[in-house]
Design an enzyme around this catalytic site. Structure first.
Site, PDB file in Angstrom:
ATOM      1  CB  CYS A 185       7.907   6.114 -10.414  1.00 40.77           C
ATOM      2  SG  CYS A 185       6.818   7.588 -11.280  1.00 40.77           S
ATOM      3  CG  HIS A 234       6.483   6.891  -5.514  1.00 38.25           C
ATOM      4  ND1 HIS A 234       5.009   6.036  -5.120  1.00 38.25           N
ATOM      5  CD2 HIS A 234       6.342   6.876  -6.731  1.00 38.25           C
ATOM      6  CE1 HIS A 234       4.812   4.953  -6.187  1.00 38.25           C
ATOM      7  NE2 HIS A 234       5.882   5.181  -6.986  1.00 38.25           N
TER       8      HIS A 234
END
Length: 563
Positions: free
Chosen positions: A440, A421
């Site tokens: 992440c 992301h």
């Protein structure tokens, strides 16, 4: 993308053994002996399956095949493996008295060679160890090989060596690690004393410790012995050598010798070799075929490469999970992009961050644009929120440039609930140490990367404005080359209007982002993602090492030694 599937010989019960008889091979002019059932009775199903390919007769009757196998065992050291793990000394001893073996000894030797063949093939193809038994958060595509389909043509065509070596990884990274192993083996054995100093060392400083730093740089071949006198002055040539050393270790190559540079200088040959051996094993775990298009991330190097048909067409800096919230190592396939994503706060962050900060100040929710929902999906006021039951709520951050996921999210199926992301902490990409996320992977300039990945689908609908303008310019250039081409003359007002429209022109994805509504685009092409971990390799600049951010190297090396 092709994956080799293992056809297991293992069933709930062993297959019925088919008795065979000895026969005389008229070409070799020798008797080929049948394997008695009692010799194979306690062997694994896979070994019994290999003998089944030869109708339960001995396999290694040709000396050429045996020599080929022995040669591959000897060469295992170049793959970072120990030849003694493959019965080398025992095979040497038996081979010397091969002609004097009794029949039972001859058949037992044949089984030993078959077991050795199976073992070295499996280790070459998928590694000596199972990654899931070494690490908790590794989720790679499983690798198994159908040896039963390989052994017969290899034996019959006397291609044992070629068959075994064909199972080794062919990735450039693996080949560079083999070069690194050969290179480090040429260095003299080292026993370094630790270099310690409490101050940063800068150009032209005079310190006694500089003498040992120079020796260390000469040892690692960053500094030529003729380029320096072992004096205490930090001179210009040593400064350039330090910058080279820093670059090889993924450090800021500013020539300033600080904690990170000293830490790297204090590693000796044995530790670096152990690191190389651990990385060779990891590359045997990784998929042989990474795909025609894929994103490959090396977590310790903090870089992502987008590869298409063996060409790297884009690179990006990344931020990965900090050591307490490690990013999992995995292979998967991109499924969709989410533009203007919302962010649902994960359980770990609720427990360790949100509940603590929000309990101290309820403005935490408005400041971070987070909406609270109860179990009935009803919105809850921050002042009605019960911090003692913080984990019973769902917390959603509204879309936007400063959303924790930024403007785009790359989704792919996995068991760890992770994704790639954008981020609201874009300043982190300027840091050298970037193991800073909650698990992440954050990607620099991800919107442009998403446009590039999507540019070939849906008739070019998702191309970036830069690509659109470039294609338009190329079409106009071709028109201008035509004989009858007459450019349209624009008035000053028309030219100004044209330039205004071009300046305001946006591509489809930018229009979606401007609307600030969450929008999904499915990835229709097979584009794979590989979040991997390797801390060493060799390139044109020499041996490369990176900080073992999750402390995985020595753990693996010790397990390799003891297995």
């Amino acid at each position: 993308m092709l994956f080799v599937v293992f056809m297991s010989c293992k069933n709930s019960s062993k297959e019925e053994f088919v008795e065979s008889e000895d026969y005389f091979d008229t070409i070799r002019k020798m008797t080929v002996h049948a394997m008695p059932e009692d010799l194979l009775a306690d062997k694994t199903d896979s070994i019994r399956g290999l003998y089944k390919q030869f109708d339960n007769h001995e396999i290694w009757i040709d000396s050429e095949n045996r020599e080929d196998l022995i040669s591959q065992i000897e060469k295992a050291k170049y793959e970072g493996l120990n030849p003694e793990d493959y019965n080398l000394s025992k095979i040497y001893q038996i081979e010397l008295r091969k002609d004097s073996l009794q029949l039972e000894e001859q058949l037992a030797y044949d089984i030993l060679l078959t077991q050795t063949f199976e073992k070295i093939c499996n280790h070459f193809y998928r590694g000596k160890l199972n990654p899931k038994e070494v690490y908790d958060n590794w989720d790679l595509y499983e690798k198994k090989v159908a040896l039963s389909s390989l052994i017969k043509p290899a034996i019959e065509n006397k291609k044992i060596g070629a068959t075994i070596t064909s199972l080794l990884p062919t990735h450039p990274q693996y080949l560079s690690l083999k070069e690194a192993l050969a290179n480090i083996n040429t260095l003299p054995n080292s026993k370094f004393d630790s270099i310690n100093t409490n101050q940063k060392i800068k150009l032209n400083d005079n310190l006694e410790v500089i003498k040992e730093i120079k020796r260390r740089l000469v040892y690692w071949k960053d500094l030529k012995v003729n380029d320096t006198l072992y004096t205490s002055k930090y001179d210009a040539k040593t400064f350039e050598a330090v910058k080279k050393f820093q670059a090889r270790h993924g450090l800021k190559n500013d020539g300033v010798i600080g904690i990170g540079t000293l830490k790297a200088l204090n590693y000796n040959k044995e530790t670096r070799k152990a690191q190389i051996l651990a990385n060779l094993e990891r590359w045997r775990w990784f998929s042989r075929d990474l795909g025609d298009q894929y994103l490959i991330i090396n977590l310790p190097d903090y870089w992502l490469n987008y590869v298409k048909n063996n060409d790297t067409i884009a690179t990006r800096k990344i931020v990965c999970g900090r050591p307490k919230r490690m990013t999992p190592i995995l292979s998967s396939r991109l499924s969709n992009f989410v533009f203007n994503p919302t962010w649902t706060v994960p359980p770990t962050i609720i427990k360790e961050d949100l509940s603590v900060e929000a309990s101290a100040n309820r403005n935490y929710f408005s400041r971070n644009r987070i909406t609270i929902y109860n179990g009935k999906n009803e919105e809850v006021s921050p002042y009605s929120w019960n911090p003692d039951k913080a984990e019973s709520y769902r917390y959603v951050q509204t879309p936007g440039y400063n959303n924790s996921l930024g403007l785009v999210k790359f989704n792919f199926p996995n068991h760890h609930l992770v994704y790639l992301h954008d981020t609201n902490h874009r300043d982190y990409f300027a840091y050298t140490y970037r193991a800073l996320s909650s698990g992440c992977v954050r990607v620099e300039n991800p919107v442009n990367l998403a446009k590039l990945i999507l540019s070939d689908q849906d008739n070019g609908r998702w191309k970036s404005i830069d690509s659109i303008r470039k294609e338009r310019a190329e079409r106009e250039k071709k028109l201008m080359l035509q004989k009858n081409y007459k450019p349209k003359k624009l008035t000053p007002e028309e030219l100004a209007e044209k330039m205004k429209l071009e300046a305001e022109e946006k591509d489809e994805i930018d229009k979606i982002i401007d609307k600030k509504d969450t929008y999904y685009i499915k990835v229709k092409q097979p584009i794979y993602i590989h979040q991997l971990y390797w801390t060493s390799w060799k390139d044109k600049n020499g041996l490369q090492f990176r900080d073992d951010i999750y402390n995985l190297d020595m753990m693996l090396y010790e397990k390799l030694k003891s297995s």
